[in-house]
Design a protein around this motif. Structure first.
Motif, PDB file in Angstrom:
ATOM      1  N   ARG A  50       0.827  -1.210   0.000  1.00  0.00           N
ATOM      2  CA  ARG A  50       0.000   0.000   0.000  1.00  0.00           C
ATOM      3  C   ARG A  50       0.860   1.259   0.000  1.00  0.00           C
ATOM      4  O   ARG A  50       0.634   2.191  -0.773  1.00  0.00           O
ATOM      5  CB  ARG A  50      -0.929   0.005   1.216  1.00  0.00           C
ATOM      6  N   ARG A  51       1.872   1.311   0.862  1.00  0.00           N
ATOM      7  CA  ARG A  51       2.741   2.494   0.925  1.00  0.00           C
ATOM      8  C   ARG A  51       3.505   2.687  -0.381  1.00  0.00           C
ATOM      9  O   ARG A  51       3.699   3.817  -0.837  1.00  0.00           O
ATOM     10  CB  ARG A  51       3.721   2.353   2.085  1.00  0.00           C
ATOM     11  N   TYR A  52       3.933   1.596  -0.981  1.00  0.00           N
ATOM     12  CA  TYR A  52       4.684   1.692  -2.233  1.00  0.00           C
ATOM     13  C   TYR A  52       3.778   2.126  -3.386  1.00  0.00           C
ATOM     14  O   TYR A  52       4.215   2.870  -4.278  1.00  0.00           O
ATOM     15  CB  TYR A  52       5.348   0.354  -2.545  1.00  0.00           C
ATOM     16  N   LEU A  53       2.539   1.671  -3.363  1.00  0.00           N
ATOM     17  CA  LEU A  53       1.579   2.131  -4.369  1.00  0.00           C
ATOM     18  C   LEU A  53       1.301   3.630  -4.221  1.00  0.00           C
ATOM     19  O   LEU A  53       1.227   4.365  -5.209  1.00  0.00           O
ATOM     20  CB  LEU A  53       0.280   1.335  -4.244  1.00  0.00           C
ATOM     21  N   GLU A  54       1.161   4.076  -2.975  1.00  0.00           N
ATOM     22  CA  GLU A  54       0.956   5.497  -2.727  1.00  0.00           C
ATOM     23  C   GLU A  54       2.160   6.311  -3.190  1.00  0.00           C
ATOM     24  O   GLU A  54       2.005   7.372  -3.816  1.00  0.00           O
ATOM     25  CB  GLU A  54       0.695   5.746  -1.241  1.00  0.00           C
ATOM     26  N   LEU A  55       3.358   5.809  -2.888  1.00  0.00           N
ATOM     27  CA  LEU A  55       4.564   6.524  -3.286  1.00  0.00           C
ATOM     28  C   LEU A  55       4.675   6.615  -4.804  1.00  0.00           C
ATOM     29  O   LEU A  55       4.976   7.678  -5.364  1.00  0.00           O
ATOM     30  CB  LEU A  55       5.795   5.820  -2.708  1.00  0.00           C
TER      31      LEU A  55
END
Length: 311
Positions: free
Chosen positions: A228-233
């Motif tokens: 999720r964090r990597y998708l947001e980034l």
């Protein structure tokens, strides 16, 4: 007794006297960064301040003596003019579609490269290559090698199977721009998501397999929440760059056929209409939007670092 007590005190206080003050030490550590800071201010901040000042003037380059201070009239015109509002809508649509498509394709390619197979290094290098191509060269590649109605690769394949011979840029102009940008930005998303996949806890995945979880269940309940964090980034960084994209629109369609985004409108207002004040106002709005997106991106990056440190 006096000699024995004062000697250690003098010995202990000598290093303290030789140690420089804390403020001096802080400036000594920051001094090597001052030239880079001055360079950044001169190159980036001073031009932005000049652009901000010009944005409050009704200033046409063809009539420099007729310029006058108009406060926020240029910003009001940017937000109310039909053509400018359309360029804002095109910018939003172009950015959202390219980011979403690049994330989906990048995730699929990252899941493929996360598996071990023969020639994985070669495949990874080939998949990264589009991101390394100069943006103008990538747009020219799509315009002439793929989209050209007479000798383009797409029409060549359609001719081979007896299909139609459309003019891709004329019939689907915005989709043509989006496809070229997706091709260029998918490797960027793939690299970010591949780094996220390789940072997963393998013991947790093995435990889930022992408990009878299948590939889809592992992806849905373990891999996707972890990414999720990597998708947001990836979405935030991609948005920062794509919202400022100029090369693809200028090279493929020259802003025609309803594909003019806000950066191209800034160029058109400045270099063709010579409206310096209006172009500066539109440019300031682009910078403000980019700063807002970059702020969220920095927060996501800092949260990723905190998660890695806490492990």
């Amino acid at each position: 007794m006096t000699a024995t007590t004062t000697a250690p005190l003098a010995a202990d206080s000598a290093p303290a006297l030789r140690r420089p003050p804390a403020r001096l030490r802080a400036w000594a550590t920051r001094a090597p960064l001052l030239p880079a800071l001055v360079f950044m201010i001169v190159v980036t901040q001073l031009p932005f301040v000049a652009t901000l000042v010009i944005s409050f003037f009704d200033w046409n380059a063809l009539y420099p003596k007729a310029r006058r201070f108009t406060w926020f009239d240029n910003y009001r015109q940017v937000l109310t003019d039909a053509d400018l509002r359309h360029s804002v809508w095109v910018t939003v649509l172009l950015t959202a579609s390219v980011v979403v498509a690049s994330l989906v394709l990048g995730l699929a390619l990252a899941l493929l490269l996360d598996r071990k197979f023969k020639g994985r290094g070669v495949v990874r290098t080939l998949l990264i290559a589009p991101f390394l191509v100069v943006p103008v060269a990538a747009a020219l590649l799509w315009k002439h090698v793929l989209y050209n109605p007479e000798y383009g690769l797409l029409n060549g394949l359609l001719h081979y199977v007896g299909g139609p011979q459309p003019d891709w840029v004329s019939h689907t102009p915005l989709l043509a721009v989006e496809a070229s940008l997706v091709w260029q930005w998918t490797p960027f998303m793939m690299l970010i998501l591949l780094a996220g996949l390789q940072s997963r806890d393998q013991q947790q995945i093995e435990a889930a397999r022992v408990d009878g979880a299948g590939d889809w269940q592992i992806f849905r309940h373990l891999t996707l929440p972890h990414l999720r964090r990597y998708l947001e980034l990836g979405a935030l960084l991609g948005s920062i760059y794509i919202v400022q994209n100029f090369d693809a629109v200028f090279t493929l369609t020259s802003g025609g056929l309803g594909t003019a985004n806000l950066p191209y409108t800034v160029y058109q207002s400045f270099y063709q209409a010579h409206e310096n004040g209006l172009a500066s106002a539109a440019g300031v709005l682009v910078v403000i939007g980019s700063i807002v997106i970059a702020t969220f991106a920095l927060r996501v990056v800092s949260s990723l670092f905190r998660e890695e440190v806490s492990r």
